[in-house]
Design a protein around this motif. Structure first.
Motif, PDB file in Angstrom:
ATOM      1  N   PHE A 270       0.881  -1.185   0.000  1.00 54.42           N
ATOM      2  CA  PHE A 270       0.000   0.000   0.000  1.00 54.42           C
ATOM      3  C   PHE A 270       0.904   1.216   0.000  1.00 54.42           C
ATOM      4  O   PHE A 270       2.131   1.090   0.211  1.00 54.42           O
TER       5      PHE A 270
ATOM      6  N   PRO B  52      -2.734  10.079  10.501  1.00 52.67           N
ATOM      7  CA  PRO B  52      -2.535   8.619  10.552  1.00 52.67           C
ATOM      8  C   PRO B  52      -2.183   8.030   9.188  1.00 52.67           C
ATOM      9  O   PRO B  52      -1.407   7.087   9.100  1.00 52.67           O
ATOM     10  N   HIS B  53      -2.771   8.571   8.116  1.00 59.12           N
ATOM     11  CA  HIS B  53      -2.451   8.080   6.772  1.00 59.12           C
ATOM     12  C   HIS B  53      -1.622   9.110   6.002  1.00 59.12           C
ATOM     13  O   HIS B  53      -1.891   9.388   4.830  1.00 59.12           O
TER      14      HIS B  53
ATOM     15  N   ASP C   5       5.024   3.509   8.044  1.00 57.41           N
ATOM     16  CA  ASP C   5       4.060   2.410   8.021  1.00 57.41           C
ATOM     17  C   ASP C   5       4.084   1.858   6.607  1.00 57.41           C
ATOM     18  O   ASP C   5       3.735   2.559   5.650  1.00 57.41           O
TER      19      ASP C   5
ATOM     20  N   ASP D 175       2.255  -5.844   7.332  1.00 54.75           N
ATOM     21  CA  ASP D 175       1.914  -4.494   7.796  1.00 54.75           C
ATOM     22  C   ASP D 175       2.673  -4.220   9.095  1.00 54.75           C
ATOM     23  O   ASP D 175       2.615  -5.030  10.029  1.00 54.75           O
TER      24      ASP D 175
ATOM     25  N   THR E 277       4.382  -0.709  11.573  1.00 54.39           N
ATOM     26  CA  THR E 277       4.712   0.719  11.734  1.00 54.39           C
ATOM     27  C   THR E 277       5.768   0.872  12.823  1.00 54.39           C
ATOM     28  O   THR E 277       5.678   0.237  13.884  1.00 54.39           O
TER      29      THR E 277
ATOM     30  N   HIS F 190      -8.232   6.162  15.545  1.00 58.11           N
ATOM     31  CA  HIS F 190      -8.650   5.045  14.684  1.00 58.11           C
ATOM     32  C   HIS F 190      -8.783   3.790  15.518  1.00 58.11           C
ATOM     33  O   HIS F 190      -8.634   3.820  16.747  1.00 58.11           O
ATOM     34  N   SER F 191      -9.046   2.686  14.846  1.00 54.52           N
ATOM     35  CA  SER F 191      -9.231   1.437  15.575  1.00 54.52           C
ATOM     36  C   SER F 191      -7.877   0.854  15.971  1.00 54.52           C
ATOM     37  O   SER F 191      -6.827   1.275  15.469  1.00 54.52           O
TER      38      SER F 191
ATOM     39  N   HIS G 249      -6.534  -4.636  12.698  1.00 52.18           N
ATOM     40  CA  HIS G 249      -7.367  -5.269  11.671  1.00 52.18           C
ATOM     41  C   HIS G 249      -6.720  -6.579  11.246  1.00 52.18           C
ATOM     42  O   HIS G 249      -5.517  -6.788  11.475  1.00 52.18           O
TER      43      HIS G 249
ATOM     44  N   ILE H 171      -5.176  -5.692   2.659  1.00 52.80           N
ATOM     45  CA  ILE H 171      -4.435  -5.122   3.788  1.00 52.80           C
ATOM     46  C   ILE H 171      -5.376  -4.925   4.979  1.00 52.80           C
ATOM     47  O   ILE H 171      -4.973  -5.125   6.127  1.00 52.80           O
ATOM     48  N   HIS H 172      -6.613  -4.586   4.732  1.00 53.31           N
ATOM     49  CA  HIS H 172      -7.613  -4.491   5.803  1.00 53.31           C
ATOM     50  C   HIS H 172      -8.651  -5.566   5.577  1.00 53.31           C
ATOM     51  O   HIS H 172      -9.360  -5.542   4.561  1.00 53.31           O
TER      52      HIS H 172
ATOM     53  N   GLU I  48      -2.042  -1.731  16.511  1.00 55.53           N
ATOM     54  CA  GLU I  48      -1.412  -0.474  16.109  1.00 55.53           C
ATOM     55  C   GLU I  48      -2.049   0.759  16.741  1.00 55.53           C
ATOM     56  O   GLU I  48      -2.662   1.573  16.053  1.00 55.53           O
TER      57      GLU I  48
ATOM     58  N   TYR J  22      -2.349  11.215  17.903  1.00 56.31           N
ATOM     59  CA  TYR J  22      -2.127  12.234  16.872  1.00 56.31           C
ATOM     60  C   TYR J  22      -2.515  13.602  17.404  1.00 56.31           C
ATOM     61  O   TYR J  22      -3.665  13.806  17.820  1.00 56.31           O
TER      62      TYR J  22
ATOM     63  N   ARG K 234       2.755   6.238  16.088  1.00 51.62           N
ATOM     64  CA  ARG K 234       2.036   4.966  15.965  1.00 51.62           C
ATOM     65  C   ARG K 234       3.076   3.849  16.025  1.00 51.62           C
ATOM     66  O   ARG K 234       4.176   3.978  15.477  1.00 51.62           O
TER      67      ARG K 234
ATOM     68  N   GLU L 265       3.152  -0.347  15.457  1.00 49.96           N
ATOM     69  CA  GLU L 265       2.306  -1.428  14.945  1.00 49.96           C
ATOM     70  C   GLU L 265       3.098  -2.711  14.761  1.00 49.96           C
ATOM     71  O   GLU L 265       4.177  -2.712  14.178  1.00 49.96           O
TER      72      GLU L 265
END
Ligand SMILES: CSCC[C@H](N)C(=O)N1CCC[C@H]1C(=O)N[C@@H](C)C(=O)O
Length: 349
Positions: free
Chosen positions: A179, A192-193, A210, A221, A223, A281-282, A285, A291-292, A314, A318, A326, A328
């Protein structure tokens, strides 16, 4: 690989006679056919399973598919499938089929179309040993590439160049880039992204990286948040809180654990540090062909961890205008707890 026998049982329990599968990862999980561009599967009625794709993929489908292949393009695809479906109840994937796709099926099939959610995704959440091996190898590539690129992450280097080196490393190792690589330094760490930008990393920054590999169709995945020079006391405190939350959540991973409860473990710690709002965020996953994927480790989840699931843990915090952290890891849920698959060390900050 999702077992067709398991799916056929799920289909029976769901009260439909057949299932029309159009989600690329589900098509791949059922048949082995990996082109996301054109692949549909009709499961049932009975034991029949047919993969439909077009003539651009004849050779690939013959090489990859474990089920009968029919080469056609719509509308012939729908007409061919229609023959065995008269008067039957056919499940469709509500989360993927478009309105146009639904209209096409309705035009060609004399069948009752029944929207269904998450049937195959639920089965995909538990990985086979071969799938775990593919994810393990993808993560090993990512760990190796991270170690190669780590020395260049310093003041004066652009985020984009760090991302490019990670991408090159993955490609050289024979993997794909899972990703868009996130490299978020300094105040950009509050996103976060925050995919890599032209920002030049500065002394005192925290840098959140990440990224993941995709190997044999399966993702990794991970981080890490790194310090360049000496970050502020505030950001060091945030880092310590996120690390505490991550370690506590990892330690709580075991079969039977509710995903919502796991999210609460990390969220509770961050709340005690005054960072509840900052955890935007959560907790994590499932990871696999997508990826999710299931399970979702979030407040509202009703899923429960089971051995064979591959998940991320993760937590993050923020702070807009200031920065973010983060951390992860990628974990396999085992019969008696968990195994951490991501082996890149976490550096002291
Ligand atoms: C675009 S893929 C991002 C991969 C990353 N490791 C990831 O899953 N992230 C980054 C921060 C949040 C988290 C995420 O996107 N979580 C989703 C499942 C959510 O809705 O919380």
């Amino acid at each position: 690989m999702t077992q067709l026998a398991d799916l056929q049982q799920v289909i029976r329990e769901a009260g439909v006679d057949a299932l029309w599968v159009s989600t690329p990862a589900n098509v791949q999980a059922l048949t082995g056919f990996s082109s996301g561009a054109d692949g549909k599967v009709l499961v049932g009625p009975g034991d029949a399973v047919t993969l439909y794709t077009d003539s651009r993929y004849t050779v690939q489908a013959q090489e990859e598919s474990r089920v009968t292949v029919h080469i056609a393009r719509p509308p012939e695809t729908f007409q061919h499938a229609a023959d065995g479906l008269k008067g039957l109840r056919v499940g469709i994937e509500a989360e993927h089929l478009t309105v146009a796709g639904l209209e096409d099926l309705g035009q060609h099939w004399d069948a009752e179309l029944v929207p269904m959610r998450g049937l195959i995704e639920g089965l995909r959440a538990i990985k086979s040993p071969e799938e775990v091996q593919a994810i393990r190898e993808a993560q090993a590539v990512a760990d190796h590439v991270f170690a190669e690129v780590r020395p260049m992450i310093r003041a004066g280097v652009r985020e984009l160049d760090v991302a490019l080196e990670l991408e090159l490393g993955l490609r050289r190792a024979g993997a794909e880039v899972g990703f868009d690589v996130i490299v978020a330094s300094g105040p950009r760490g509050a996103m976060p992204h925050g995919v890599a930008s032209g920002r030049v990393i500065e002394d005192g920054d925290l840098v959140t990286i990440d990224f993941g590999a995709r190997l044999h169709g399966y993702h990794s995945d991970m981080t890490r948040t790194l310090a360049v020079g000496t970050p502020s006391d505030e950001m060091r405190r945030v880092y310590g809180a996120v690390l505490e939350a991550e370690e506590a959540a990892i330690a709580a991973v075991k079969p039977g654990m509710k995903c919502a409860d796991l999210d609460a473990v990390a969220r509770g710690i961050l709340e005690r540090h005054g960072l509840g709002e900052a955890f935007a965020h959560s907790l994590g996953h499932g990871v696999g062909l997508n990826i999710h994927e299931a399970p979702g480790l979030r407040k509202t989840s009703e899923e429960v961890l089971a051995a064979g699931m591959v998940i991320t843990i993760e937590p993050g915090a923020y702070l807009p205008g200031v920065g973010g952290v983060r951390i992860e890891d990628l974990l396999l849920v085992t019969e008696d707890g968990y195994e951490v698959l991501s082996l890149t060390p976490k550096e002291a900050i």
